[in-house]
Motif scaffolding. Structure first.
Motif, PDB file in Angstrom:
ATOM      1  N   VAL A  80       0.860  -1.180   0.000  1.00 15.40           N
ATOM      2  CA  VAL A  80       0.000   0.000   0.000  1.00 15.40           C
ATOM      3  C   VAL A  80       0.899   1.234   0.000  1.00 15.40           C
ATOM      4  N   VAL A  81       0.811   2.011  -1.060  1.00 16.41           N
ATOM      5  CA  VAL A  81       1.556   3.276  -1.130  1.00 16.41           C
ATOM      6  C   VAL A  81       0.674   4.311  -0.447  1.00 16.41           C
ATOM      7  N   ASN A  82       1.036   4.645   0.777  1.00 10.55           N
ATOM      8  CA  ASN A  82       0.227   5.556   1.595  1.00 10.55           C
ATOM      9  C   ASN A  82       1.043   6.793   1.955  1.00 10.55           C
ATOM     10  N   LEU A  83       0.837   7.829   1.182  1.00 14.03           N
ATOM     11  CA  LEU A  83       1.530   9.096   1.355  1.00 14.03           C
ATOM     12  C   LEU A  83       0.565  10.124   1.948  1.00 14.03           C
ATOM     13  N   GLU A  84       0.979  11.369   2.022  1.00  9.61           N
ATOM     14  CA  GLU A  84       0.081  12.416   2.508  1.00  9.61           C
ATOM     15  C   GLU A  84      -0.895  12.814   1.410  1.00  9.61           C
ATOM     16  N   LYS A  85      -2.150  12.946   1.788  1.00  7.44           N
ATOM     17  CA  LYS A  85      -3.188  13.388   0.853  1.00  7.44           C
ATOM     18  C   LYS A  85      -4.167  14.279   1.612  1.00  7.44           C
ATOM     19  N   ASP A  86      -4.394  15.442   1.096  1.00  9.22           N
ATOM     20  CA  ASP A  86      -5.342  16.395   1.689  1.00  9.22           C
ATOM     21  C   ASP A  86      -5.110  16.584   3.182  1.00  9.22           C
ATOM     22  N   GLY A  87      -3.847  16.676   3.571  1.00 15.43           N
ATOM     23  CA  GLY A  87      -3.510  16.923   4.968  1.00 15.43           C
ATOM     24  C   GLY A  87      -3.503  15.701   5.867  1.00 15.43           C
ATOM     25  N   VAL A  88      -3.800  14.522   5.318  1.00 15.18           N
ATOM     26  CA  VAL A  88      -3.793  13.278   6.099  1.00 15.18           C
ATOM     27  C   VAL A  88      -2.497  12.528   5.794  1.00 15.18           C
ATOM     28  N   GLU A  89      -1.659  12.390   6.821  1.00 14.11           N
ATOM     29  CA  GLU A  89      -0.420  11.622   6.646  1.00 14.11           C
ATOM     30  C   GLU A  89      -0.750  10.145   6.523  1.00 14.11           C
ATOM     31  N   ASN A  90      -0.007   9.449   5.680  1.00  9.90           N
ATOM     32  CA  ASN A  90      -0.155   7.992   5.514  1.00  9.90           C
ATOM     33  C   ASN A  90      -1.562   7.615   5.061  1.00  9.90           C
ATOM     34  N   TYR A  91      -2.113   8.412   4.169  1.00 13.68           N
ATOM     35  CA  TYR A  91      -3.503   8.289   3.721  1.00 13.68           C
ATOM     36  C   TYR A  91      -3.839   6.904   3.170  1.00 13.68           C
ATOM     37  N   ILE A  92      -4.939   6.348   3.641  1.00 13.49           N
ATOM     38  CA  ILE A  92      -5.538   5.119   3.109  1.00 13.49           C
ATOM     39  C   ILE A  92      -7.016   5.430   2.910  1.00 13.49           C
ATOM     40  N   PRO A 117      -2.285   5.552   9.247  1.00 14.60           N
ATOM     41  CA  PRO A 117      -2.882   6.890   9.306  1.00 14.60           C
ATOM     42  C   PRO A 117      -3.576   7.102  10.658  1.00 14.60           C
ATOM     43  N   GLN A 118      -3.505   8.302  11.162  1.00 17.27           N
ATOM     44  CA  GLN A 118      -4.154   8.629  12.437  1.00 17.27           C
ATOM     45  C   GLN A 118      -5.348   9.539  12.171  1.00 17.27           C
ATOM     46  N   GLY A 119      -6.318   9.473  13.035  1.00 18.03           N
ATOM     47  CA  GLY A 119      -7.460  10.361  12.928  1.00 18.03           C
ATOM     48  C   GLY A 119      -8.480   9.950  11.887  1.00 18.03           C
ATOM     49  N   VAL A 120      -8.406   8.716  11.396  1.00 21.50           N
ATOM     50  CA  VAL A 120      -9.424   8.225  10.468  1.00 21.50           C
ATOM     51  C   VAL A 120     -10.337   7.273  11.240  1.00 21.50           C
ATOM     52  N   ALA A 121     -11.592   7.233  10.852  1.00 27.43           N
ATOM     53  CA  ALA A 121     -12.591   6.455  11.586  1.00 27.43           C
ATOM     54  C   ALA A 121     -12.324   4.954  11.549  1.00 27.43           C
ATOM     55  N   TYR A 122     -11.540   4.497  10.585  1.00 25.37           N
ATOM     56  CA  TYR A 122     -11.341   3.055  10.394  1.00 25.37           C
ATOM     57  C   TYR A 122      -9.925   2.603  10.757  1.00 25.37           C
ATOM     58  N   VAL A 123      -9.261   3.336  11.653  1.00 28.81           N
ATOM     59  CA  VAL A 123      -7.907   2.941  12.049  1.00 28.81           C
ATOM     60  C   VAL A 123      -7.901   1.573  12.719  1.00 28.81           C
ATOM     61  N   ASP A 124      -8.940   1.254  13.499  1.00 33.62           N
ATOM     62  CA  ASP A 124      -8.988  -0.062  14.155  1.00 33.62           C
ATOM     63  C   ASP A 124      -9.066  -1.195  13.139  1.00 33.62           C
ATOM     64  N   GLU A 125      -9.791  -0.971  12.042  1.00 32.18           N
ATOM     65  CA  GLU A 125      -9.890  -1.993  11.000  1.00 32.18           C
ATOM     66  C   GLU A 125      -8.523  -2.204  10.332  1.00 32.18           C
ATOM     67  N   ILE A 126      -7.809  -1.117  10.120  1.00 32.36           N
ATOM     68  CA  ILE A 126      -6.464  -1.231   9.543  1.00 32.36           C
ATOM     69  C   ILE A 126      -5.562  -2.009  10.494  1.00 32.36           C
ATOM     70  N   LEU A 127      -5.571  -1.638  11.755  1.00 31.34           N
ATOM     71  CA  LEU A 127      -4.726  -2.315  12.752  1.00 31.34           C
ATOM     72  C   LEU A 127      -5.072  -3.794  12.876  1.00 31.34           C
ATOM     73  N   ALA A 128      -6.360  -4.131  12.769  1.00 28.90           N
ATOM     74  CA  ALA A 128      -6.795  -5.529  12.911  1.00 28.90           C
ATOM     75  C   ALA A 128      -6.252  -6.422  11.796  1.00 28.90           C
ATOM     76  N   MET A 129      -5.860  -5.815  10.668  1.00 24.40           N
ATOM     77  CA  MET A 129      -5.317  -6.608   9.558  1.00 24.40           C
ATOM     78  C   MET A 129      -3.814  -6.824   9.688  1.00 24.40           C
ATOM     79  N   ASP A 130      -3.231  -6.352  10.775  1.00 22.29           N
ATOM     80  CA  ASP A 130      -1.799  -6.546  11.068  1.00 22.29           C
ATOM     81  C   ASP A 130      -0.875  -6.172   9.911  1.00 22.29           C
TER      82      ASP A 130
END
Length: 144
Positions: A80-92, A117-130
């Protein structure tokens, strides 16, 4: 290891660059051919339509969701290429979250080019996928 590269459309050039870097490191890196075509200046109508707000129509017409799923299934991992987008670091974004889920349920390794990415509503889902965060160092895949 066969690694399929995904990310936000805004990161097209960087995605192609990551695919090339994976190949130079000895991995079987690959990407949807439309990204490479777009970066080379081909398929301009896709970009024009996207800039005019036709994202959903383009995704439907090209069956991108199913094509990405099939490509993920025949890979060993995704990057996953996750760069900054619209002010969100590590955007997914939404599409990439779907692709990560597809990789996860099919037992594929998930690499993030950068951190979570921090401050996104689905960070727990991302973390759960290890996912494995590479923090910009694609060569670290060798030791994993």
């Amino acid at each position: 290891m066969k690694i399929y590269v995904v990310g936000s459309n805004r990161f097209m050039k960087e995605m192609v660059g990551c695919k090339d870097q994976l190949c130079s490191l000895g991995f079987d890196g690959w990407i949807h051919p439309d990204y490479e075509a777009l970066v080379m200046g081909e398929k301009k109508e896709i970009l024009e339509r996207a800039h005019n707000g036709e994202h959903a129509a383009i995704k439907r017409e090209n069956d991108y969701l199913r094509v990405h799923y099939k490509n993920i299934c025949v890979s060993d991992a995704i990057l996953v290429v996750n760069l900054e987008k619209d002010g969100v670091e590590n955007y997914i974004g939404g599409n990439v979250l779907i692709e990560m889920g597809q990789a996860y349920v099919n037992g594929k390794k998930i690499f993030l080019l950068n951190g979570i990415p921090q401050g996104v509503a689905y960070v727990d889902e991302i973390l759960a996928m290890d996912p494995v965060c590479l923090f910009g160092d694609l060569s670290s895949i060798r030791s994993l």
